[in-house]
Design a protein around this motif. Structure first.
Motif, PDB file in Angstrom:
ATOM      1  N   PHE A   1       0.985  -1.123   0.024  1.00 44.57           N
ATOM      2  CA  PHE A   1      -0.081  -0.154   0.006  1.00 44.57           C
ATOM      3  C   PHE A   1       0.873   1.093  -0.049  1.00 44.57           C
ATOM      4  O   PHE A   1       2.061   1.173   0.330  1.00 44.57           O
ATOM      5  CB  PHE A   1      -1.013  -0.240   1.286  1.00 44.57           C
ATOM      6  CG  PHE A   1      -0.165  -0.338   2.536  1.00 44.57           C
ATOM      7  CD1 PHE A   1      -0.063   1.092   3.223  1.00 44.57           C
ATOM      8  CD2 PHE A   1       0.088  -1.236   3.101  1.00 44.57           C
ATOM      9  CE1 PHE A   1       0.673   1.031   4.439  1.00 44.57           C
ATOM     10  CE2 PHE A   1       0.744  -1.503   4.230  1.00 44.57           C
ATOM     11  CZ  PHE A   1       0.897   0.011   5.076  1.00 44.57           C
ATOM     12  N   THR A   2       0.256   2.326  -0.491  1.00 44.77           N
ATOM     13  CA  THR A   2       0.995   3.521  -0.392  1.00 44.77           C
ATOM     14  C   THR A   2       0.475   4.442   0.647  1.00 44.77           C
ATOM     15  O   THR A   2      -0.721   4.524   0.941  1.00 44.77           O
ATOM     16  CB  THR A   2       0.872   4.477  -1.825  1.00 44.77           C
ATOM     17  OG1 THR A   2      -0.540   4.577  -2.073  1.00 44.77           O
ATOM     18  CG2 THR A   2       1.489   3.404  -3.023  1.00 44.77           C
ATOM     19  N   VAL A   3       1.505   5.591   1.136  1.00 38.53           N
ATOM     20  CA  VAL A   3       1.286   6.424   2.194  1.00 38.53           C
ATOM     21  C   VAL A   3       1.521   7.580   1.832  1.00 38.53           C
ATOM     22  O   VAL A   3       2.839   7.991   1.247  1.00 38.53           O
ATOM     23  CB  VAL A   3       1.876   5.901   3.429  1.00 38.53           C
ATOM     24  CG1 VAL A   3       1.786   6.986   4.665  1.00 38.53           C
ATOM     25  CG2 VAL A   3       1.494   4.531   4.099  1.00 38.53           C
ATOM     26  N   ARG A   4       0.860   8.602   1.921  1.00 42.29           N
ATOM     27  CA  ARG A   4       1.198   9.923   1.431  1.00 42.29           C
ATOM     28  C   ARG A   4       1.784  10.595   2.804  1.00 42.29           C
ATOM     29  O   ARG A   4       1.403  10.847   3.689  1.00 42.29           O
ATOM     30  CB  ARG A   4      -0.006  10.679   1.028  1.00 42.29           C
ATOM     31  CG  ARG A   4       0.132  12.227   0.502  1.00 42.29           C
ATOM     32  CD  ARG A   4      -1.104  12.910   0.489  1.00 42.29           C
ATOM     33  NE  ARG A   4      -0.891  14.135  -0.183  1.00 42.29           N
ATOM     34  CZ  ARG A   4      -1.650  14.936  -0.601  1.00 42.29           C
ATOM     35  NH1 ARG A   4      -3.058  14.609  -0.343  1.00 42.29           N
ATOM     36  NH2 ARG A   4      -1.530  16.321  -1.108  1.00 42.29           N
ATOM     37  N   GLU A   5       3.339  11.032   2.255  1.00 40.02           N
ATOM     38  CA  GLU A   5       3.975  11.460   3.595  1.00 40.02           C
ATOM     39  C   GLU A   5       4.010  13.105   3.365  1.00 40.02           C
ATOM     40  O   GLU A   5       4.389  13.527   4.283  1.00 40.02           O
ATOM     41  CB  GLU A   5       5.338  11.008   3.525  1.00 40.02           C
ATOM     42  CG  GLU A   5       5.496   9.604   3.903  1.00 40.02           C
ATOM     43  CD  GLU A   5       6.858   8.867   3.821  1.00 40.02           C
ATOM     44  OE1 GLU A   5       7.775   9.573   3.190  1.00 40.02           O
ATOM     45  OE2 GLU A   5       7.100   7.690   4.408  1.00 40.02           O
ATOM     46  N   ALA A   6       3.753  13.668   2.278  1.00 38.62           N
ATOM     47  CA  ALA A   6       3.836  14.925   1.955  1.00 38.62           C
ATOM     48  C   ALA A   6       3.248  15.292   0.739  1.00 38.62           C
ATOM     49  O   ALA A   6       2.897  14.374  -0.160  1.00 38.62           O
ATOM     50  CB  ALA A   6       5.302  15.608   2.065  1.00 38.62           C
TER      51      ALA A   6
END
Length: 258
Positions: free
Chosen positions: A125-130
């Motif tokens: 899965f992807t995580v938005r960090e900025a």
């Protein structure tokens, strides 16, 4: 005091309030005591209903509390079902049907076999960090599988009604689409730290709940199943499975003799 109403039901006299009798306006009693429909009276001036007087106690208590509280080993469920249908109190009809199912679920010899298995599944899965910055992450999770077979379909339905899948923000009964009345197969995952909630839905990952408790493994699952089964007369089969199977949480067999 003008709200008080005295009823003669099949020879038994009850005193209650008009507001209690009209709690469910669409019922027969609701119509009888909220409209100008003529109602029979006995020689004492009590409203007369030619039905079973003893059973009316449970009808009246339900109108007061919205709960169906019956004595242990109650033997007149069919009569109560007929009376609830006569008075057309829909919530009571549903409560009696549920009670009837529970009584039938504990009323016959039965055997239940539970096979447990688990596997590891990796999700990406992807995580938005900025803004415009995303990281691709992976996480391993336990997938739990329980195959439950019971010779008493009524009890199995009773058991299945206690468990719910949590998916896409909603709880749904685990056996709503069961094709085999004698078998339920459950498959769920435990909650994983760091996995965004939307990923459970996107990757079709269901979690399991019983009452107000999340089932994050077999220990909670087995504990809850045993509570429900023993309350319905089941006990562990002392001859099966072998001690190694039981200790490894692979197979559980319960029996009930009446």
């Amino acid at each position: 005091m003008s709200d008080l109403v005295t009823l003669n039901v099949g020879g038994k006299v009850y005193t209650t309030s008009r507001s209690t009798l009209t709690r469910f306006p669409d019922s027969m009693l609701g119509t009888m005591f909220s409209t100008a429909i003529p109602v029979k009276k006995d020689s004492q001036g009590h409203y007369f209903i030619d039905r079973d007087g003893k059973t009316f106690r449970h009808i009246l208590n339900f109108l007061r509390t919205s709960h169906l509280d019956l004595p242990d080993n109650y033997k007149e469920i069919k009569l109560l079902k007929r009376e609830a249908d006569f008075y057309q109190i829909e919530p009571l009809i549903e409560a009696v049907q549920q009670k009837e199912a529970e009584i039938m679920a504990v009323g016959q010899n039965a055997m239940m076999n539970i096979s447990l298995d688990q596997k590891v599944q990796t999700v990406h899965f992807t995580v938005r960090e900025a803004p415009q910055v995303y990281s691709l992450l992976s996480s391993s999770m336990e997938v739990f599988i329980a195959n439950i077979f019971c010779t008493c379909a009524m009890f199995l339905n009773h058991l299945g009604a206690k468990f719910f899948y949590y998916f896409n923000g909603n709880l749904s009964p685990v056996c709503s689409k069961a094709e085999d009345r004698n078998r339920i197969v459950l498959e769920w995952v435990g909650s994983v730290g760091g996995l965004p909630e939307e990923e459970y839905t996107r990757q079709n990952l269901k979690r399991l709940w019983v009452l107000n408790k999340e089932v994050n493994g077999f220990s909670v699952f087995v504990e809850e199943v045993l509570k429900i089964a023993t309350s319905c007369g089941f006990s562990m089969d002392p001859t099966y499975p072998s001690s190694s199977d039981f200790l490894n949480n692979k197979i559980i067999r319960l029996t009930r003799y009446r």
